[in-house]
Design an enzyme around this catalytic site. Structure first.
Site, PDB file in Angstrom:
ATOM      1  N   ARG A 175      43.750  42.465  25.827  1.00  0.00           N
ATOM      2  CA  ARG A 175      45.084  42.529  25.215  1.00  0.00           C
ATOM      3  C   ARG A 175      45.018  42.247  23.713  1.00  0.00           C
ATOM      4  O   ARG A 175      45.834  42.761  22.949  1.00  0.00           O
ATOM      5  CB  ARG A 175      46.035  41.571  25.951  1.00  0.00           C
ATOM      6  N   LYS A 186      32.544  34.171  32.261  1.00  0.00           N
ATOM      7  CA  LYS A 186      32.768  34.589  33.646  1.00  0.00           C
ATOM      8  C   LYS A 186      31.655  34.049  34.529  1.00  0.00           C
ATOM      9  O   LYS A 186      30.541  33.831  34.063  1.00  0.00           O
ATOM     10  CB  LYS A 186      32.744  36.121  33.738  1.00  0.00           C
TER      11      LYS A 186
HETATM   12  N1  BES Z   1      38.075  42.951  32.010  1.00  0.00           N
HETATM   13  C1  BES Z   1      38.754  41.907  32.662  1.00  0.00           C
HETATM   14  C2  BES Z   1      39.618  42.407  33.827  1.00  0.00           C
HETATM   15  C3  BES Z   1      38.852  42.963  34.984  1.00  0.00           C
HETATM   16  C4  BES Z   1      38.330  42.118  35.950  1.00  0.00           C
HETATM   17  C5  BES Z   1      38.704  44.313  35.137  1.00  0.00           C
HETATM   18  C6  BES Z   1      37.647  42.637  37.019  1.00  0.00           C
HETATM   19  C7  BES Z   1      38.022  44.847  36.213  1.00  0.00           C
HETATM   20  C8  BES Z   1      37.496  43.995  37.167  1.00  0.00           C
HETATM   21  C9  BES Z   1      39.669  41.179  31.692  1.00  0.00           C
HETATM   22  O1  BES Z   1      39.203  41.106  30.398  1.00  0.00           O
HETATM   23  C10 BES Z   1      39.760  39.770  32.179  1.00  0.00           C
HETATM   24  O2  BES Z   1      38.773  39.094  32.179  1.00  0.00           O
HETATM   25  N2  BES Z   1      40.961  39.389  32.601  1.00  0.00           N
HETATM   26  C11 BES Z   1      41.179  38.102  33.117  1.00  0.00           C
HETATM   27  C12 BES Z   1      42.483  37.603  32.572  1.00  0.00           C
HETATM   28  C13 BES Z   1      42.718  36.154  32.817  1.00  0.00           C
HETATM   29  C14 BES Z   1      41.754  35.317  32.008  1.00  0.00           C
HETATM   30  C15 BES Z   1      44.135  35.840  32.445  1.00  0.00           C
HETATM   31  C16 BES Z   1      41.213  38.210  34.632  1.00  0.00           C
HETATM   32  O3  BES Z   1      41.712  39.215  35.143  1.00  0.00           O
HETATM   33  O4  BES Z   1      40.712  37.314  35.291  1.00  0.00           O
HETATM   34 MN    MN Z   2      37.946  39.450  30.073  1.00  0.00          MN
END
Ligand code: BES
Ligand code: MN
Ligand code: ZN
Length: 500
Positions: free
Chosen positions: A350, A276
């Site tokens: 997931r 990230k």
């Molecule tokens: N934990 C994150 C989702 C999230 C993001 C929760 C910001 C709360 C605040 C999750 O694991 C994630 O990173 N999801 C990605 C999915 C994508 C790679 C398809 C996302 O939401 O960007």
């Molecule tokens: Mn994630």
């Protein structure tokens, strides 16, 4: 916060709160206080433009004629429209106003109010619940906070004609609040303190509440073939865990198949090799929020000795980049034998849930499953921080969740599932891939989970926008909200609990 209930009386010290209805009409206690102060209260109300609107307040410091150090008049607005949740918010608002006022005690006079749609004792109990919920603070790492910023208010006395009935009504609420506070504690902890191993230990401590706890480590999970969950945790120094909590409060241990609550417990989500961006990454300490809700809900159920059979299952992992970390393009096999191409290591929740959901079904054959997860950033794009989005094929479960949300204020909004979304996660090399295209990110995530559900009523709640708030809310100080505990508790109480 120490909360007690007593007969209506004039308090000897601290803040004294009395109510007024719409148009500023004073309650009996407010009238009596006004008389004691020789009309100073009504004069102050007039000068402040007080109209008795809901939540409006006017305060008098050191009111002459009273022993109390402060007199506060609180508006109720149109009384007929007031529900239980309004009284919680009023209690919370009073706490917020007085927390650092210097007063140590707050006494609230809850007279019988004509035309009120709920019992006075219920209103009194809800005021207490609001005070208590709002008084939570996570300050264990603040060693230098000036005293002037620390809350002074330590004691709240709710005064009513029938304090016993109010006390009884508060007991159940207070037991659920103990679960809300546990969730807030867990969500607030930084990831160096709360990691999969220490999280599992905190869960094991729930044995003291009468919850049966089992914790699986990596060896046991490998034996079960949980390649999806284990792949996420393999880059971390900390051992991944699956923690299982069972509460069976049905007399004689009867109760048949349980309901299952399943939570995503990513104690920190760096994204892994699909790292990230740095800005805001610290927020990912609360990527265990779904698990936090499940643990808090289990505590709440045990605290109030719910006559229900409920299992809570949380997948605890840390998603780190390292030489051991899983790579984009890796193919992993979940415990039910399905293969997954890991396109993006940041779509890890997931993967964790896939194996946790399998375990719930395999081990417990539950009547229904609700999973909770901070699953997608896309959820925040669609619903912001007002509603959690949920997905289910069962209209019955949807109705139940909507009802529990309305009763508790933990709002949910249903979003669709459809086979056309499901197709978007087909993979050319494996049974599925862990991400779809850019659009409908929360839905394709839900479709992914659905592929791991056999024949059982199931709902997935994406709580990404709900577990944390950067600003104060009606019932919490900024930070961990405790969202979801009351929702789940209520859902169990209304649909899966034996009557007394
Ligand atoms: N934990 C994150 C989702 C999230 C993001 C929760 C910001 C709360 C605040 C999750 O694991 C994630 O990173 N999801 C990605 C999915 C994508 C790679 C398809 C996302 O939401 O960007
Ligand atoms: Mn994630
Ligand atoms: Zn995540």
């Amino acid at each position: 916060m120490n909360i007690s209930f007593a007969k209506l009386d004039l308090p000897k010290k601290g803040a004294y709160a009395v109510f007024a209805a719409q148009r500023g009409e004073l309650s009996p206690s407010a009238k009596a206080a006004d008389k004691k102060t020789k009309g100073a209260l009504s004069r102050a109300a007039k000068h402040a433009g007080f109209k008795g609107e809901k939540g409006q307040t006017v305060a008098l410091a050191a009111p002459g004629g009273l022993d109390a150090d402060r007199l506060i008049l609180v508006g109720l607005g149109p009384v007929k429209q007031l529900g239980a949740l309004d009284f919680e918010r009023l209690g919370a608002k009073l706490y917020g106003k007085l927390a650092a006022s210097g007063d140590r005690q707050l006494s609230i006079a809850v007279d019988d109010i004509e035309g009120l749609g709920i019992e006075t004792s219920e209103a009194a109990a809800r005021l207490a619940a609001g005070v208590k919920l709002r008084s939570y603070r996570f300050d264990r790492y603040r060693t230098k906070e000036p005293k002037s910023k620390k809350p002074t208010l330590k004691k709240t006395v709710i005064m009513a004609d029938a304090p016993g009935a109010a006390r009884n009504a508060f007991r159940g609420l207070d037991q659920v609040i103990s679960g809300v506070f546990l969730t807030r504690d867990l969500v607030s902890e930084p990831a160096n303190v709360l990691h999969p191993e220490s999280f599992a230990e905190r869960i094991a401590a729930l044995e003291e509440d009468g919850i049966k706890v089992t914790v699986l480590g990596e060896k046991q999970m490998a034996k079960l073939g949980m390649g999806a969950l284990l792949g996420v945790g393999q880059g971390s120094e900390k051992e991944s865990k699956l923690a299982v909590m069972e509460w069976n409060g049905v007399p004689d241990g009867e109760g048949g198949a349980p309901v299952a609550l399943v939570g995503k417990g990513v104690t920190f989500d760096t994204g892994g090799i699909s790292l990230k961006p740095g800005a805001g990454m610290e927020q990912m300490k609360w990527d265990m929020g779904g698990a936090g809700i499940v643990v808090g809900a289990m505590k709440a159920l045990a605290a109030r000795e719910a006559k229900a059979h409920v299992v809570g299952i949380v997948g605890l992992v840390e998603n780190m980049p390292s030489h051991n970390a899983q790579r984009p393009g890796d193919v992993v096999t979940s415990a039910d034998g399905q293969t997954i191409e890991v396109i993006n290591t940041d779509a890890e929740g997931r993967l964790v849930l896939a194996d946790a959901l399998w375990y719930a079904q395999e081990e417990y054959k539950p009547q229904a499953i609700i999973d909770l997860a901070t699953l997608t950033g896309a959820m925040i794009i669609s619903l912001g921080h007002e509603y959690a989005g949920f997905f289910t094929d069962s209209d019955t479960l949807a109705d139940q969740l909507n009802a529990a949300a309305a009763a508790t204020g933990d709002r949910v909004w249903r979003l669709p599932l459809h086979e056309n979304y499901d197709k978007l996660i087909n993979s050319p090399i494996a049974d599925m891939k862990n991400v779809g295209p850019r659009g409908a990110g929360s839905i394709t995530a839900a479709q992914f989970l659905k592929r791991f559900i056999k024949k059982v009523d199931w709902a997935h709640i994406d709580v990404a926008g709900m577990v944390w708030d950067d600003k104060d809310g009606p019932l919490y100080e900024k930070g961990a909200t405790g969202y979801g505990v009351r929702l789940l508790d209520r859902w169990v109480a209304e649909n899966h609990e034996q009557d007394d």
